[in-house]
Write a protein that holds these residues in place. Sequence first.
Motif, PDB file in Angstrom:
ATOM      1  N   GLN A 116     -64.189 -62.660 -49.145  1.00  0.00           N
ATOM      2  CA  GLN A 116     -64.081 -62.065 -50.560  1.00  0.00           C
ATOM      3  C   GLN A 116     -65.342 -61.904 -51.266  1.00  0.00           C
ATOM      4  OE1 GLN A 116     -61.545 -60.203 -51.723  1.00  0.00           O
ATOM      5  NE2 GLN A 116     -60.430 -60.844 -49.988  1.00  0.00           N
ATOM      6  N   ARG A 117     -66.310 -61.568 -50.455  1.00  0.00           N
ATOM      7  CA  ARG A 117     -67.837 -61.334 -50.854  1.00  0.00           C
ATOM      8  C   ARG A 117     -68.423 -60.113 -49.945  1.00  0.00           C
ATOM      9  NH1 ARG A 117     -67.752 -66.488 -48.279  1.00  0.00           N
ATOM     10  NH2 ARG A 117     -68.860 -66.368 -46.300  1.00  0.00           N
ATOM     11  N   ALA A 118     -69.682 -59.850 -50.605  1.00  0.00           N
ATOM     12  CA  ALA A 118     -70.493 -58.566 -49.708  1.00  0.00           C
ATOM     13  C   ALA A 118     -70.956 -59.353 -48.961  1.00  0.00           C
ATOM     14  CB  ALA A 118     -71.204 -57.859 -50.508  1.00  0.00           C
ATOM     15  N   ILE A 119     -71.227 -58.532 -47.514  1.00  0.00           N
ATOM     16  CA  ILE A 119     -72.114 -59.188 -46.498  1.00  0.00           C
ATOM     17  C   ILE A 119     -73.641 -58.341 -46.833  1.00  0.00           C
ATOM     18  CG2 ILE A 119     -72.464 -58.795 -43.923  1.00  0.00           C
ATOM     19  CD1 ILE A 119     -69.582 -58.644 -43.556  1.00  0.00           C
ATOM     20  N   ASN A 120     -74.570 -59.585 -46.724  1.00  0.00           N
ATOM     21  CA  ASN A 120     -75.747 -59.412 -46.911  1.00  0.00           C
ATOM     22  C   ASN A 120     -76.460 -58.726 -45.931  1.00  0.00           C
ATOM     23  OD1 ASN A 120     -76.605 -61.411 -45.199  1.00  0.00           O
ATOM     24  ND2 ASN A 120     -76.605 -62.882 -47.157  1.00  0.00           N
ATOM     25  N   ASN A 121     -77.646 -58.178 -45.695  1.00  0.00           N
ATOM     26  CA  ASN A 121     -78.385 -57.441 -44.646  1.00  0.00           C
ATOM     27  C   ASN A 121     -78.531 -58.608 -43.531  1.00  0.00           C
ATOM     28  OD1 ASN A 121     -78.423 -54.901 -45.999  1.00  0.00           O
ATOM     29  ND2 ASN A 121     -80.347 -55.628 -46.847  1.00  0.00           N
ATOM     30  N   THR A 123     -74.801 -67.361 -41.238  1.00  0.00           N
ATOM     31  CA  THR A 123     -75.703 -66.498 -40.974  1.00  0.00           C
ATOM     32  C   THR A 123     -76.636 -67.226 -39.905  1.00  0.00           C
ATOM     33  OG1 THR A 123     -75.818 -65.305 -43.137  1.00  0.00           O
ATOM     34  CG2 THR A 123     -77.871 -64.949 -41.379  1.00  0.00           C
ATOM     35  N   TYR A 124     -77.066 -68.449 -40.410  1.00  0.00           N
ATOM     36  CA  TYR A 124     -77.973 -69.341 -39.431  1.00  0.00           C
ATOM     37  C   TYR A 124     -77.114 -69.975 -38.398  1.00  0.00           C
ATOM     38  CZ  TYR A 124     -82.033 -69.789 -42.491  1.00  0.00           C
ATOM     39  OH  TYR A 124     -83.201 -69.550 -43.112  1.00  0.00           O
ATOM     40  N   ALA A 178     -75.274 -58.933 -41.712  1.00  0.00           N
ATOM     41  CA  ALA A 178     -75.074 -57.732 -40.808  1.00  0.00           C
ATOM     42  C   ALA A 178     -75.782 -57.695 -39.389  1.00  0.00           C
ATOM     43  CB  ALA A 178     -75.230 -56.581 -41.864  1.00  0.00           C
ATOM     44  N   HIS A 179     -76.937 -57.840 -39.694  1.00  0.00           N
ATOM     45  CA  HIS A 179     -77.803 -58.086 -38.574  1.00  0.00           C
ATOM     46  C   HIS A 179     -77.346 -58.881 -37.467  1.00  0.00           C
ATOM     47  CE1 HIS A 179     -81.257 -57.993 -35.942  1.00  0.00           C
ATOM     48  NE2 HIS A 179     -81.265 -59.190 -35.753  1.00  0.00           N
ATOM     49  N   GLN A 180     -77.019 -60.200 -37.906  1.00  0.00           N
ATOM     50  CA  GLN A 180     -76.600 -60.969 -36.920  1.00  0.00           C
ATOM     51  C   GLN A 180     -75.072 -60.674 -36.212  1.00  0.00           C
ATOM     52  OE1 GLN A 180     -78.359 -63.473 -35.620  1.00  0.00           O
ATOM     53  NE2 GLN A 180     -80.247 -63.316 -37.079  1.00  0.00           N
ATOM     54  N   LEU A 181     -74.633 -60.020 -37.150  1.00  0.00           N
ATOM     55  CA  LEU A 181     -73.008 -59.472 -36.508  1.00  0.00           C
ATOM     56  C   LEU A 181     -73.366 -58.374 -35.638  1.00  0.00           C
ATOM     57  CD1 LEU A 181     -70.715 -59.618 -39.796  1.00  0.00           C
ATOM     58  CD2 LEU A 181     -70.684 -61.318 -37.872  1.00  0.00           C
ATOM     59  N   TYR A 182     -74.293 -57.596 -35.841  1.00  0.00           N
ATOM     60  CA  TYR A 182     -74.614 -56.548 -35.245  1.00  0.00           C
ATOM     61  C   TYR A 182     -75.136 -56.891 -33.721  1.00  0.00           C
ATOM     62  CZ  TYR A 182     -78.409 -53.632 -32.764  1.00  0.00           C
ATOM     63  OH  TYR A 182     -79.094 -53.137 -32.074  1.00  0.00           O
ATOM     64  N   VAL A 183     -76.191 -58.032 -33.685  1.00  0.00           N
ATOM     65  CA  VAL A 183     -76.609 -58.596 -32.631  1.00  0.00           C
ATOM     66  C   VAL A 183     -75.541 -59.190 -31.722  1.00  0.00           C
ATOM     67  CG1 VAL A 183     -78.004 -60.526 -31.566  1.00  0.00           C
ATOM     68  CG2 VAL A 183     -78.772 -59.094 -33.481  1.00  0.00           C
ATOM     69  N   LEU A 184     -74.690 -59.984 -32.438  1.00  0.00           N
ATOM     70  CA  LEU A 184     -73.574 -60.568 -31.453  1.00  0.00           C
ATOM     71  C   LEU A 184     -72.718 -59.477 -31.015  1.00  0.00           C
ATOM     72  CD1 LEU A 184     -71.988 -62.876 -30.758  1.00  0.00           C
ATOM     73  CD2 LEU A 184     -70.594 -62.773 -32.845  1.00  0.00           C
TER      74      LEU A 184
END
Length: 744
Positions: A296-301, A254-255, A304-310
Amino acid sequence: CPVVLAPKNSSVAMPPPADIVKVAIEWPGAFPKLMEIDQKKPLSSIIKEVCDGWSLANHDQFALQHADSSNFYITEKNRNEIKNGAILRLTTSPAQNAQQLHERIQSSSMDAKLEALKDLANYSRDVTFAQEFINLDGISLLTQMVESGTERYQKLQKIMKPCFGDMLSFTLTAFVELMDHGIVSWDTFSVAFIKKIASYVNKFASDISILQRSLAILESMVLNSHDLYQKVAQEITIGQLIPHLQGTDQEIQTYTIAVINALFLKAPDDKRQEMANILAQKQLRLIILTHVIRAQRAINNEMAHQLYVLQVLTFNLLEDRMMTKMDPQDQAQRDIIFELRRIAFDAESEPNNSSGSIEKRKSMYTRDYKKLGFINHVNPAMDFTQTPPGMLALDNMLYFAKHHQDAYIRIVLENSSREDKHECPFGRSSIELTKMLCEILKVGELPSETCNDFHPMFFTHDRSFEEFFCICIQLLNKTWKEMRATSEDFNKARKRVMQVVKEQIMRALTTKPSSLDQFKSKLQNLSYTEILKIRQSERMNQEDFQSRPILELKEKIQPEILELIKQQRLNRLVEGTCFRKLNSRRRQDKFWYCRLSPNHKVLHYGDLEESPQGEVPHDSLQDKLPVADIKAVVTGKDCPHMKEKGALKQNKEVLELAFSILYDSSGQLNFIAPDKHEYCVWTDGLNALLGKDMLSDLTRNDLDTLLSMEIKLRLLDLENIQIPDAPPPIPKEPSNYDFVYDCN
């Protein structure tokens, strides 16, 4: 009944004055003291009184702090947060503590230095302490330690690697916490410091805490200073960041994406496309898809925000083409249109350059451009002079023609050979569709600070927008035929068809398909017939329940339903909500919680260290606001915190989630809701508390749903019986009343 008067000498229990707070105060090595604090007295007088009770001299060198995990100092500004029953601690003053830690972190003893840095990292969260430490030039001291510390302890690092790692981790943590208060400008840091932090991204890949803080510092530098952006961009490369995405720690991933987003966001326009090309070369999209989205793990909020920004920043690269008009005189641009014609109609050879052949060629081109569905058959370049979508529409058409040639030729030839006026003009449809897709994906808008709405399918292809267009243009052609639209009155037909196509696309997107193929499959199940069924189902009650008796019944039970909605909103406010305090370093932001008291008379709120699991008890929230003191609730641009100037605050989505409570003469409590649902719940609930109407979209939807259900339940016995629009007529009077039996 008789009234019994209490004797004059009897004592009646009176509530304590509002300014008196009963607390316990601790001091190491002594029994805690129970004490009443008068909030009207100066804090220095209270501290002197406490010190005198324990015979401590120099009361000006002492202070009070909360004895909970925060250890925050009590000041004149925050003393009103003290509640009855609170446990406080007498301790050294912030200035004294800052001076002592300033000296301790320079100790020659490694153990003493490590312990001091650990304490500093903890105390730096408190803005009162931070101000004192910064006044001692503490930030400069930490940066010097970072710049020179690794060299000084190079030999010790091999012997005492865990100790060295902890020391550096605490140093960086303290630095991050101190800078988070916004007291010191980011522009003050040297290139040497930036180089050192950038080097940690490579050196300490295995030390999660150091890597995490280094990435957080780099992100903050980029977002808060243009000069530092340029320096960081020179020191850190995408190639150095990519390996951190291939690990298994989601927080580090995430970072890492946050740093990439920051570099992307702050890059000059001419450098942004260059950076996108580098990201493509390094296969960033594929790495994120493999190691983040399909891990194989859930994406935390936050991820999800950083993927949205990208996702937003990637699509915003299309803005330049979207806002570029076609130059009808530009031969290179005209050649694209020639290529569209060539692929569709496969001209075998060009005519000779005689005057007759030129006229023949012009006539042939005009005919073919008409078949391609352009408005201007003589010079189709004129069709691309409107922005948006500008040249982006032509780019999409060429991509479709080259990469999905069979589908392109089939659509063009199928429509150009129709004689029933139901042909779908490919050129005009492509221009309108491109414009609509840009609106759906909000191309050109800044990313929202609160949105987490990323679509996995856009990470499955390097040319995802173009592929998105290719799927949707085939959908548009199919829907056009299903709706039997005609090209004679294209504007009217376009409006109707595009509304349906947009609904099909939006409904498919809400299911969050994991791939473009899955998106295509979802659309196949959303034919025009299916959309009509869905629409009919949604408005069935509205059509069936428009008769006068039903409308009267609705009017009768509506107040009861509104009261039910009001109670639900107030119950949700009693449960409370966790809100995020936004600033430039989003993941490091603190949380705060707000909830209504069960008697609906007080709002309790306070800061939290992390997002809570479940409800937060009232007694753990430091502040409270009587509902009676609330003057007004404002939303959007009227909110005080939305009137501030900020790079990311003024975008549409944040404005739609912002609301503020105004109280007293200038008091305010500012909110940014986690999502639209919570925004509606809170604004409805607050309006209900103030005796005002609940006007949110959520209330309207809930009212419609509950009214519909209630009416259905009440009409169960009348199933298959047609309800008349008017009451039955009164019959004529009988000719005689012989059938009446007189009981007398």
